[in-house]
Design a protein around this motif. Structure first.
Motif, PDB file in Angstrom:
ATOM      1  N   LYS A 168       0.827  -1.208   0.000  1.00 38.33           N
ATOM      2  CA  LYS A 168       0.000   0.000   0.000  1.00 38.33           C
ATOM      3  C   LYS A 168       0.863   1.261   0.000  1.00 38.33           C
ATOM      4  N   GLY A 169       1.924   1.248   0.823  1.00 40.33           N
ATOM      5  CA  GLY A 169       2.824   2.389   0.856  1.00 40.33           C
ATOM      6  C   GLY A 169       3.446   2.647  -0.503  1.00 40.33           C
ATOM      7  N   LEU A 170       3.908   1.580  -1.147  1.00 36.64           N
ATOM      8  CA  LEU A 170       4.534   1.723  -2.461  1.00 36.64           C
ATOM      9  C   LEU A 170       3.526   2.233  -3.479  1.00 36.64           C
ATOM     10  N   ALA A 171       2.301   1.692  -3.445  1.00 37.98           N
ATOM     11  CA  ALA A 171       1.273   2.149  -4.377  1.00 37.98           C
ATOM     12  C   ALA A 171       1.008   3.639  -4.192  1.00 37.98           C
ATOM     13  N   MET A 172       1.039   4.098  -2.924  1.00 36.09           N
ATOM     14  CA  MET A 172       0.776   5.511  -2.654  1.00 36.09           C
ATOM     15  C   MET A 172       1.905   6.400  -3.165  1.00 36.09           C
ATOM     16  N   VAL A 173       3.162   5.927  -3.043  1.00 34.99           N
ATOM     17  CA  VAL A 173       4.281   6.687  -3.602  1.00 34.99           C
ATOM     18  C   VAL A 173       4.085   6.860  -5.101  1.00 34.99           C
ATOM     19  N   VAL A 174       3.732   5.755  -5.771  1.00 35.83           N
ATOM     20  CA  VAL A 174       3.552   5.807  -7.223  1.00 35.83           C
ATOM     21  C   VAL A 174       2.391   6.734  -7.582  1.00 35.83           C
ATOM     22  N   LEU A 175       1.302   6.647  -6.809  1.00 36.44           N
ATOM     23  CA  LEU A 175       0.158   7.525  -7.062  1.00 36.44           C
ATOM     24  C   LEU A 175       0.567   8.994  -6.904  1.00 36.44           C
ATOM     25  N   GLY A 176       1.361   9.275  -5.871  1.00 35.46           N
ATOM     26  CA  GLY A 176       1.845  10.638  -5.662  1.00 35.46           C
ATOM     27  C   GLY A 176       2.681  11.125  -6.834  1.00 35.46           C
ATOM     28  N   MET A 177       3.557  10.249  -7.328  1.00 41.67           N
ATOM     29  CA  MET A 177       4.388  10.620  -8.474  1.00 41.67           C
ATOM     30  C   MET A 177       3.527  10.855  -9.713  1.00 41.67           C
ATOM     31  N   LEU A 178       2.483  10.026  -9.852  1.00 43.48           N
ATOM     32  CA  LEU A 178       1.588  10.163 -11.004  1.00 43.48           C
ATOM     33  C   LEU A 178       0.831  11.491 -10.936  1.00 43.48           C
ATOM     34  N   ILE A 179       0.364  11.847  -9.720  1.00 45.31           N
ATOM     35  CA  ILE A 179      -0.348  13.116  -9.561  1.00 45.31           C
ATOM     36  C   ILE A 179       0.593  14.284  -9.869  1.00 45.31           C
ATOM     37  N   ALA A 180       1.893  14.094  -9.551  1.00 42.24           N
ATOM     38  CA  ALA A 180       2.858  15.165  -9.794  1.00 42.24           C
ATOM     39  C   ALA A 180       3.097  15.398 -11.280  1.00 42.24           C
ATOM     40  N   THR A 181       2.764  14.421 -12.135  1.00 44.74           N
ATOM     41  CA  THR A 181       2.992  14.644 -13.577  1.00 44.74           C
ATOM     42  C   THR A 181       1.924  15.560 -14.179  1.00 44.74           C
ATOM     43  N   VAL A 182       0.851  15.829 -13.438  1.00 45.41           N
ATOM     44  CA  VAL A 182      -0.185  16.725 -13.958  1.00 45.41           C
ATOM     45  C   VAL A 182       0.403  18.125 -14.151  1.00 45.41           C
ATOM     46  N   GLY A 183       0.139  18.700 -15.324  1.00 47.38           N
ATOM     47  CA  GLY A 183       0.642  20.036 -15.596  1.00 47.38           C
ATOM     48  C   GLY A 183       1.646  20.030 -16.736  1.00 47.38           C
ATOM     49  N   ILE A 184       2.296  21.177 -16.922  1.00 50.01           N
ATOM     50  CA  ILE A 184       3.255  21.295 -18.020  1.00 50.01           C
ATOM     51  C   ILE A 184       4.515  20.489 -17.699  1.00 50.01           C
ATOM     52  N   ASP A 185       4.917  19.629 -18.621  1.00 49.30           N
ATOM     53  CA  ASP A 185       6.155  18.868 -18.463  1.00 49.30           C
ATOM     54  C   ASP A 185       7.336  19.807 -18.698  1.00 49.30           C
ATOM     55  N   SER A 186       8.225  19.899 -17.699  1.00 49.03           N
ATOM     56  CA  SER A 186       9.297  20.891 -17.791  1.00 49.03           C
ATOM     57  C   SER A 186      10.274  20.589 -18.925  1.00 49.03           C
ATOM     58  N   GLN A 187      10.414  19.310 -19.298  1.00 46.60           N
ATOM     59  CA  GLN A 187      11.377  18.968 -20.342  1.00 46.60           C
ATOM     60  C   GLN A 187      10.826  19.195 -21.759  1.00 46.60           C
ATOM     61  N   SER A 188       9.616  18.708 -22.008  1.00 50.16           N
ATOM     62  CA  SER A 188       9.104  18.765 -23.376  1.00 50.16           C
ATOM     63  C   SER A 188       8.114  19.900 -23.588  1.00 50.16           C
ATOM     64  N   GLY A 189       7.611  20.477 -22.516  1.00 52.31           N
ATOM     65  CA  GLY A 189       6.637  21.548 -22.653  1.00 52.31           C
ATOM     66  C   GLY A 189       5.230  21.058 -22.934  1.00 52.31           C
ATOM     67  N   ALA A 190       5.044  19.735 -22.966  1.00 52.22           N
ATOM     68  CA  ALA A 190       3.713  19.198 -23.220  1.00 52.22           C
ATOM     69  C   ALA A 190       2.860  19.295 -21.955  1.00 52.22           C
ATOM     70  N   ALA A 191       1.570  19.576 -22.140  1.00 50.96           N
ATOM     71  CA  ALA A 191       0.656  19.605 -21.002  1.00 50.96           C
ATOM     72  C   ALA A 191       0.148  18.192 -20.749  1.00 50.96           C
ATOM     73  N   ARG A 192       0.399  17.674 -19.528  1.00 53.91           N
ATOM     74  CA  ARG A 192      -0.018  16.303 -19.234  1.00 53.91           C
ATOM     75  C   ARG A 192      -1.223  16.293 -18.299  1.00 53.91           C
TER      76      ARG A 192
END
Lengths: 506, 166
Positions: A168-192
């Motif tokens: 569960k802890g690991l799943a939550m870390v991954v979920l947190g990282m996934l939520i962090a991808t929301v928004g403009i990608d700093s490398q490619s400039g694509a909106a995710r």
């Protein structure tokens, strides 16, 4: 002599009236929320996070840190008087603190925890000032591969060690990282994952997330739940607090051992004050000539964990400030506070921002001294606070969260976002999913992504190059081992549980 | 955003009743798996993956979504073979406190700080039936006064303290 010059510089920063004021405000608020059961340091820091946007980074960090170690002081009060930990790191203190209170020795327990906390805190600060410059110097040679490896270790350790269900802890870390991808990608400039919404372009704010998950989520799950507890008021009178010669003789060695254990576990990723206090307690019980006294009001069982969790509070800053890698969600918020001000913690922080680093270290001394004053003569105040019913407190806390969320950008939509994260936090509590790894993943996610990209570019896409770098390879191997060990032990425990279920049915 | 808030039976296991299966973990894992799977599909269809050397914007979401999918299954499947506790959802607290927070979001621009705080506090007290109306009014008024003195008087936040939009 170098160290003395640094201390002098730090003292100069820490005793400016502004910084002194925020140090006091921090430790005062920390003790306040530490005393109230149910509100931990994470909730308190999250709620006050927006205010720090208006402060300069040193003052902001001094105040947030003050809240953090202040909670650990205050947390023991409820443990001893109510058998209900005010903060998770004080849970072990219940074991012998409450029996002491039942025997009418609550005052002595409160006195000794304060002294133990101060000892642990001081030793932790010494460790912090000795080791941080060394580690920072060593870390200067680290490349993206090393940072990537260390961050992955931090994430895995933080989500597996303290949780009863590592998956569960690991799943939550991954979920947190996934939520962090929301928004403009700093490398490619694509909106995710913005779904065409303008307000999602910047991604989710760390303050909205923290306030929702820990502030509102906490209130949602505690309002309406049963609460009880009675307190003996007389225990907090100063004259009932003076320990005997025997108490002192029993306490000083456990205090020092607890501080050492706490300093060690505080600096490691994923362990922190709660594990440290537990380890110190277990160690004292193991080496004691009279282990049967533990659990029946042994003073060693109060002193050891309390010195350990305060030492751990201080050494937890070592990886956060020297490597920029937080070992816990609380430290991730500290990192977030620095990044809001455009400061990226890392090995160059000590040399580039010496007044910030050493000012913070010296403020810890001052803060610990202030806590000594706040917790000994003023203990009666905190005991009275414990008697304020929760139904008068939670509406006020709710209002503070709302104002804090709104004040960041003067945008009412942010308040609604906090509510959204609050409901998510509540649902996660119901589902027994831990929220702290989610926040840690959210903060570290973008850093992991950019370090991995850089490492891959340097290695020309060959992952074995990362694996064969001595430090990065060792750290990744350690991570794999930790992952394997926790998953294997979960599987074994699950099999045992299923077997008992089956035999119970049959 | 909240993948699993529809299920009826949850929380605060006071352990009064045991269930045949651990539905709590089963639903939690299933929701995470669906969320992760959806992220993978959406990212695959919208964002270029790139190569390992030059990673595109899709690489990270697809990887993370896939890992989440796997962990969701790891959580959900064993739960079907375990006993679980009944979880109780306290709707009253959830609805009243949501209304309280929403009232702040809706009122703060139009009415200013003091009326918003008053309303938010007053609504929040209805989440538990422990406070009488008179005490709730006193609590709301004093919270409004306290926040006004901290945030506007003390911290100097640029917020109107009172406003009448009509």
């Amino acid at each position: 002599m170098d160290l003395l010059a640094n201390f002098a510089l730090g003292l100069e920063t820490a005793i400016t009236p502004t910084n002194l004021f925020y140090c006091f405000a921090g430790v005062f608020l920390g003790t306040f929320v530490g005393v109230i059961p149910g509100i931990g340091p994470l909730a308190a820091i999250s709620m006050l996070f927006p205010i720090t946007f208006y402060l300069d980074p040193t003052a902001a960090l001094i105040m947030l840190a003050g809240i953090y170690y202040g909670t650990t002081y205050g947390g023991s009060t409820a443990s001893i008087l109510l058998n209900m930990p005010g903060a998770t790191s004080a849970a072990v203190t219940c074991l012998d603190g409450y029996p002491m209170a039942q025997k009418g020795r609550a005052g002595i327990a409160l006195f000794m925890t304060t002294i133990a906390s101060f000892t642990g805190g001081s030793i932790g600060i010494i460790m912090l000032s000795l080791f941080s410059p060394l580690i920072a110097e060593y870390a200067l040679t680290f490349g993206p591969a090393e940072y990537f490896a260390l961050m992955v270790l931090g994430l895995v350790a933080a989500s597996t060690i303290t949780n009863s269900t590592p998956s569960k802890g690991l799943a939550m870390v991954v979920l947190g990282m996934l939520i962090a991808t929301v928004g403009i990608d700093s490398q490619s400039g694509a909106a995710r994952f913005t779904f065409g919404s303008m307000s999602l372009m910047e991604g989710f704010g760390i303050s909205a997330m923290a306030m929702g998950l820990f502030g509102i989520g906490e209130i949602l799950s505690s309002v309406g739940a049963k609460r009880d507890g009675k307190i003996d008021k007389s225990s907090a009178r100063l004259r009932n607090m003076i320990p005997s010669r025997d108490d002192w003789a029993r306490s000083w060695r456990p205090g020092l051992r607890g501080s050492a254990i706490g300093s060690f576990f505080g600096a490691l990723p994923g362990t922190g004050p709660s594990i440290a206090s537990f380890m110190a307690y277990a160690f004292e019980k193991r080496i004691s000539a009279t282990p049967e006294r533990f659990g029946n009001g042994a003073i060693e069982g109060v002193v050891a964990p309390e010195s350990a969790n305060n030492a751990a509070d201080q050494t937890a800053f070592i990886p956060t400030l020297t490597l920029g890698i937080p070992g816990s969600a609380t430290m991730a918020l500290m990192l977030g506070a620095l990044m809001v001000h455009g400061i990226q913690p890392g090995p160059t922080l000590i040399s580039q921002q010496p007044s910030l680093f050493w000012g913070l270290v010296m403020s810890f001394w001052i803060g610990n001294l202030l806590l000594l004053v706040l917790n000994l003569p003023l203990i009666g105040l905190w005991v009275r606070l414990l008697m304020v019913p929760y139904h008068y407190l939670y509406p006020a806390i709710l209002v503070f969260v709302c104002i804090g969320a709104y004040s960041v950008r003067s945008n009412p939509a942010d308040v609604v976002m906090v509510l959204g994260f609050g409901v998510l936090g509540y649902v996660m509590r119901l589902a027994d999913l831990p929220a702290a790894p989610l926040l840690l993943g959210f903060v570290l996610g973008p850093l992991v992504e950019s370090q991995f990209r850089r490492a891959m570019v340097l290695a020309q896409g060959d992952f074995t190059v990362v694996m064969t770098r001595p430090i990065a390879g060792t750290v990744l191997a350690l991570t794999a081992l930790l992952l394997f060990w926790t998953l294997a032990s979960t599987y074994l425990r699950y099999r045992r549980r299923t077997k008992t279920t089956l035999s119970a049915q049959g | 955003m909240v993948p699993d808030c529809k299920e009826g039976d949850r929380t605060r296991g006071e352990g009064e009743e045991e269930l045949e299966r651990n539905y709590r973990d089963a639903f939690a894992g299933l929701s995470l798996a669906i969320f992760g799977g959806a992220a993978v599909l959406y990212a695959l269809s919208k964002y270029p993956m790139g190569t390992v050397t030059r990673m595109g914007p899709g690489m990270m979401p697809v990887t993370l979504g896939a890992i989440l999918l796997v962990f969701g299954i790891i959580i959900a499947v064993p739960a079907l073979f375990q006993r679980g506790e009944r979880v109780e959802l306290r709707f009253r607290a959830l609805i009243v406190l949501s209304a309280s927070i929403l009232s702040f979001a809706l009122m703060i621009r139009e009415f200013g700080l003091v009326p918003s705080v008053f309303a938010t506090t007053l609504i929040a007290t209805f989440a538990e039936s422990k406070v009488t109306l008179v005490r709730a009014l006193i609590l709301s008024a004093s919270t409004a006064l306290l926040t006004w003195s901290i945030f506007i008087l003390g911290l100097g936040l640029t917020l109107p303290s009172y406003r009448w939009p009509f």
